[in-house]
Scaffold this motif. Structure first.
Motif, PDB file in Angstrom:
ATOM      1  N   MET A   1       0.828  -1.201   0.000  1.00  0.00           N
ATOM      2  CA  MET A   1       0.000   0.000   0.000  1.00  0.00           C
ATOM      3  C   MET A   1       0.868   1.258   0.000  1.00  0.00           C
ATOM      4  N   LEU A   2       1.992   1.206   0.699  1.00  0.00           N
ATOM      5  CA  LEU A   2       2.829   2.387   0.885  1.00  0.00           C
ATOM      6  C   LEU A   2       4.036   2.436  -0.028  1.00  0.00           C
ATOM      7  N   GLY A   3       4.393   1.323  -0.670  1.00  0.00           N
ATOM      8  CA  GLY A   3       5.662   1.255  -1.377  1.00  0.00           C
ATOM      9  C   GLY A   3       6.771   0.925  -0.392  1.00  0.00           C
ATOM     10  N   ALA A   4       7.812   0.286  -0.869  1.00  0.00           N
ATOM     11  CA  ALA A   4       8.864  -0.214   0.007  1.00  0.00           C
ATOM     12  C   ALA A   4       9.543   0.901   0.791  1.00  0.00           C
TER      13      ALA A   4
ATOM     14  N   PRO B   1      -4.005  -6.993   2.605  1.00  0.00           N
ATOM     15  CA  PRO B   1      -3.913  -7.536   3.965  1.00  0.00           C
ATOM     16  C   PRO B   1      -2.484  -7.820   4.426  1.00  0.00           C
ATOM     17  N   ALA B   2      -1.606  -8.248   3.533  1.00  0.00           N
ATOM     18  CA  ALA B   2      -0.218  -8.508   3.939  1.00  0.00           C
ATOM     19  C   ALA B   2       0.483  -7.209   4.317  1.00  0.00           C
ATOM     20  N   ALA B   3       0.252  -6.168   3.527  1.00  0.00           N
ATOM     21  CA  ALA B   3       0.833  -4.866   3.846  1.00  0.00           C
ATOM     22  C   ALA B   3       0.271  -4.335   5.158  1.00  0.00           C
ATOM     23  N   ARG B   4      -1.024  -4.543   5.387  1.00  0.00           N
ATOM     24  CA  ARG B   4      -1.630  -4.111   6.652  1.00  0.00           C
ATOM     25  C   ARG B   4      -0.980  -4.835   7.832  1.00  0.00           C
ATOM     26  N   GLN B   5      -0.732  -6.144   7.674  1.00  0.00           N
ATOM     27  CA  GLN B   5      -0.137  -6.879   8.777  1.00  0.00           C
ATOM     28  C   GLN B   5       1.267  -6.373   9.089  1.00  0.00           C
ATOM     29  N   ARG B   6       2.024  -6.007   8.049  1.00  0.00           N
ATOM     30  CA  ARG B   6       3.351  -5.448   8.300  1.00  0.00           C
ATOM     31  C   ARG B   6       3.259  -4.132   9.062  1.00  0.00           C
ATOM     32  N   LEU B   7       2.254  -3.307   8.722  1.00  0.00           N
ATOM     33  CA  LEU B   7       2.066  -2.051   9.442  1.00  0.00           C
ATOM     34  C   LEU B   7       1.661  -2.317  10.887  1.00  0.00           C
TER      35      LEU B   7
ATOM     36  N   ASN C   1      -3.547   8.835   7.506  1.00  0.00           N
ATOM     37  CA  ASN C   1      -3.520   8.171   6.198  1.00  0.00           C
ATOM     38  C   ASN C   1      -4.872   8.304   5.526  1.00  0.00           C
ATOM     39  N   GLY C   2      -4.931   7.958   4.236  1.00  0.00           N
ATOM     40  CA  GLY C   2      -6.118   8.257   3.450  1.00  0.00           C
ATOM     41  C   GLY C   2      -7.242   7.246   3.498  1.00  0.00           C
ATOM     42  N   VAL C   3      -6.936   5.976   3.805  1.00  0.00           N
ATOM     43  CA  VAL C   3      -7.967   4.935   3.719  1.00  0.00           C
ATOM     44  C   VAL C   3      -7.945   4.052   4.956  1.00  0.00           C
ATOM     45  N   VAL C   4      -9.071   3.364   5.210  1.00  0.00           N
ATOM     46  CA  VAL C   4      -9.295   2.638   6.457  1.00  0.00           C
ATOM     47  C   VAL C   4      -8.351   1.453   6.604  1.00  0.00           C
ATOM     48  N   VAL C   5      -7.728   1.351   7.791  1.00  0.00           N
ATOM     49  CA  VAL C   5      -6.815   0.249   8.103  1.00  0.00           C
ATOM     50  C   VAL C   5      -7.572  -0.961   8.640  1.00  0.00           C
ATOM     51  N   ALA C   6      -8.536  -0.759   9.532  1.00  0.00           N
ATOM     52  CA  ALA C   6      -9.255  -1.861  10.172  1.00  0.00           C
ATOM     53  C   ALA C   6      -9.921  -2.761   9.136  1.00  0.00           C
ATOM     54  N   ALA C   7      -9.949  -4.059   9.417  1.00  0.00           N
ATOM     55  CA  ALA C   7     -10.587  -5.027   8.516  1.00  0.00           C
ATOM     56  C   ALA C   7     -12.098  -4.885   8.600  1.00  0.00           C
ATOM     57  N   ILE C   8     -12.746  -4.676   7.464  1.00  0.00           N
ATOM     58  CA  ILE C   8     -14.198  -4.506   7.434  1.00  0.00           C
ATOM     59  C   ILE C   8     -14.843  -5.559   6.533  1.00  0.00           C
ATOM     60  N   THR C   9     -14.594  -5.488   5.226  1.00  0.00           N
ATOM     61  CA  THR C   9     -15.074  -6.515   4.305  1.00  0.00           C
ATOM     62  C   THR C   9     -14.034  -6.709   3.205  1.00  0.00           C
ATOM     63  N   GLU C  10     -13.840  -7.935   2.783  1.00  0.00           N
ATOM     64  CA  GLU C  10     -12.788  -8.234   1.809  1.00  0.00           C
ATOM     65  C   GLU C  10     -13.051  -7.630   0.442  1.00  0.00           C
ATOM     66  N   ASP C  11     -14.313  -7.267   0.143  1.00  0.00           N
ATOM     67  CA  ASP C  11     -14.597  -6.699  -1.175  1.00  0.00           C
ATOM     68  C   ASP C  11     -14.319  -5.198  -1.241  1.00  0.00           C
ATOM     69  N   ARG C  12     -13.914  -4.611  -0.132  1.00  0.00           N
ATOM     70  CA  ARG C  12     -13.546  -3.182  -0.140  1.00  0.00           C
ATOM     71  C   ARG C  12     -12.050  -3.076  -0.427  1.00  0.00           C
ATOM     72  N   THR C  13     -11.695  -3.368  -1.653  1.00  0.00           N
ATOM     73  CA  THR C  13     -10.278  -3.507  -1.973  1.00  0.00           C
ATOM     74  C   THR C  13      -9.560  -2.172  -2.135  1.00  0.00           C
ATOM     75  N   ASP C  14     -10.292  -1.057  -2.123  1.00  0.00           N
ATOM     76  CA  ASP C  14      -9.624   0.238  -2.201  1.00  0.00           C
ATOM     77  C   ASP C  14      -9.051   0.641  -0.851  1.00  0.00           C
ATOM     78  N   MET C  15      -9.508  -0.019   0.220  1.00  0.00           N
ATOM     79  CA  MET C  15      -8.987   0.246   1.553  1.00  0.00           C
ATOM     80  C   MET C  15      -7.855  -0.748   1.843  1.00  0.00           C
ATOM     81  N   TRP C  16      -7.339  -0.735   3.067  1.00  0.00           N
ATOM     82  CA  TRP C  16      -6.289  -1.672   3.435  1.00  0.00           C
ATOM     83  C   TRP C  16      -6.785  -3.110   3.378  1.00  0.00           C
ATOM     84  N   ASP C  17      -8.119  -3.329   3.335  1.00  0.00           N
ATOM     85  CA  ASP C  17      -8.658  -4.684   3.131  1.00  0.00           C
ATOM     86  C   ASP C  17      -8.151  -5.302   1.834  1.00  0.00           C
ATOM     87  N   GLY C  18      -7.839  -4.483   0.845  1.00  0.00           N
ATOM     88  CA  GLY C  18      -7.308  -4.991  -0.413  1.00  0.00           C
ATOM     89  C   GLY C  18      -5.828  -5.308  -0.366  1.00  0.00           C
TER      90      GLY C  18
END
Length: 522
Positions: free
Chosen positions: A349-352, A393-399, A374-391
């Protein structure tokens, strides 16, 4: 998030060369420098038109010894050529900073050149001031003075701080309603900083179908989607004419991250969401980023070079809080093609580079509170909201893993046009992993009009135990950081379409004790 797109659009520009992209990003180093400080500048002043400071004043990039000031000369702010009614010549602008609003105790002064290359915007950088001190500033051209602005310098590095108050705002679709949220935010008794968490403007054409702000009218130039530098400048001018937005900027320093509407809805990296060819869209990004710099109180590091810009920055509030501003739009991978692609551990999501930067800031932070905007939601909500961090998930876990290494992480977010308060889990795939921080999601200032407390999306969000609050009305968040706790107050207004008279109401208030990353509702 869309805010009533309009079908009308301007003619797309022809393919462009790298040279034209660089030209689109701005002027020479000399022009930029003179817009910051011009000790030997001389420009023909001559008689100037009235209303030079129609767009107000602003400060930003706060530091313990100063800040960046901003103004843009625009006696005819809605002139369609994007130059605000200014002649295409340099104008000397003087600025003064004082310890009192009457300007009897001058603390700093200087001058800068307002030049047509940057739409007569200036960004003087004030240095040498005392930490944790209130200052007042104004600009002058000839005998014309700007409105007076105020800023407070940050505490000295490592200083103990008793309290720091922050306003959070997002999603300013001017055409959907009045900026009543800004009216109330500017009147807050305790306020040290405002954080804009995306969608400062909207690019859509403003038409009869989406102009819900009663009493407002716009001409044909506003009815097409913004694509050129002139159009983006015009759109910023339209939004910044709002007196309540001007009042917020004059009250305290502002910092900002962008999301998508500063360029185009749902664009990703260098890719258009509507299929505009890459080279044409690179030009659009370049002029959009340039207009963002021209119209915001940003430090020089944010000046774009073609379609590349760096708004990633951070600052410390003594030993109390560390702020990190993240760009979740420019460096992200495209939306996942399928579920397998969505789970790809290499997706970012952020680039390396930015990911490594914020990880280091979190892991090495000496601050009690560690705040990320940041611009988009981090918390997990629904997997079909791929414009958020839900899209991603690996990058979110690193954060999230990086947050664990810091103390009291807090994420500030916008985008969704709803107030949401959520606790962040160490691992959203494991409900028992425990909470590690909180995410405070700000509703819109204007986007989607009046709104309602509950709507068609309420169940998607409130199905999760870690989501503690949801409200779909307009408003802002007020935060108060202390060594003992963070108090988060979610304010709303019942209406914005009819007028700006709606009183503010407290939708919810939460306390997060230091060392205990929970949302405890008052």
């Amino acid at each position: 998030m869309p805010a009533s797109a309009a079908p009308a659009t301007a003619t797309a520009p022809a393919p462009v060369s790298r040279r034209r992209l660089l030209q689109a990003s701005g002027a020479s180093a000399a022009v930029i420098a003179l817009g910051i400080t011009a000790p030997n500048a001389s420009a023909e002043e001559g008689p100037q038109p009235e209303g030079l400071f129609s767009l107000g004043v602003a400060s930003g990039a706060p530091r313990p010894d100063g800040a960046v000031l901003w103004a843009r000369l625009a006696p005819e702010p809605l002139a369609e050529d994007g130059h605000g009614g200014m002649e295409l010549r340099d104008v000397t602008v003087r600025w003064h900073v004082a310890k009192d609003p009457e300007f009897r105790q001058i603390a700093a002064r200087g001058q800068a050149l307002a030049q047509p290359e940057l739409a007569h915007a200036i960004h003087p950088k004030v240095e040498g001031l005392d930490p944790a001190t209130d200052y007042y500033y104004r600009f002058s051209v000839g005998r014309t003075n700007s409105p007076v602005g105020r800023f407070r310098t940050l505490p000295a590095q490592g200083a103990e701080v008793e309290s720091f108050s922050v306003g959070v705002v997002s999603c300013q679709a001017w055409y959907h309603g009045h900026f009543t949220a800004h009216k109330h935010l500017a009147a807050e008794e305790e306020l040290d900083l405002v954080v804009f968490v995306g969608d400062y403007i909207y690019e859509y054409g403003i038409t009869e179908a989406n102009l819900w702000r009663q009493g407002a009218e716009v001409g044909p130039a506003h009815q097409v989607e913004t694509e050129t530098l002139e159009q983006y400048r015009l759109r910023y001018a339209l939004f910044k004419l709002d007196p309540h937005l001007q009042a917020v900027h004059a009250r305290v320093p502002a910092v900002a991250v962008w999301d998508d509407h500063e360029v185009q809805n749902d664009y990703v990296g260098g890719g258009s969401s509507t299929g505009i060819p890459e080279d044409q869209f690179a030009y659009r990004i370049a002029v959009a980023y340039r207009a963002f710099y021209e119209n915001m109180p940003l430090d020089i590091e944010a000046l774009p070079e073609g379609p590349d810009s760096d708004i990633t920055t951070g600052f410390d509030v003594g030993s109390l809080a560390r702020f990190s501003l993240l760009d979740t739009r420019q460096f992200r991978d495209p939306a996942p093609m399928d579920a397998e692609d969505q789970q790809d551990p290499d997706r970012t999501m952020l680039g390396a580079e930015q990911e490594a930067w914020v990880t280091e800031r979190l892991e090495q932070s000496p601050a009690l509170w560690n705040v990320m905007a940041n611009g988009v939601v981090v918390a997990a909500i629904t997997e079909d909201r791929t414009d958020m961090w839900d899209g991603y998930p690996a990058a979110r876990q690193r954060l999230l893993d990086a947050m664990v290494a810091s103390s009291n992480p807090v994420v500030l977010t916008g985008d969704i046009h709803k107030h949401v308060a959520a606790e962040l889990l160490a691992d959203f795939t494991d409900p028992g992993s425990g909470t590690i921080g909180v995410e405070l999601i700000c509703t819109s200032v204007g986007s989607d009009g009046d709104g309602a407390k509950t709507d068609n999306y309420t169940d998607d969000w409130t199905q999760h135990e870690y989501v503690k609050h949801y409200d779909g009305r307009r408003g802002y968040i007020h935060l108060r950081f202390t060594p003992q706790e963070l108090v988060s107050s979610f304010y709303i207004v019942e209406w914005i379409e009819a007028d700006d008279t709606a009183p503010k109401q407290l939708s919810a208030r939460f306390t997060t004790p230091a060392g205990d990353p929970r949302l405890i509702q008052a």
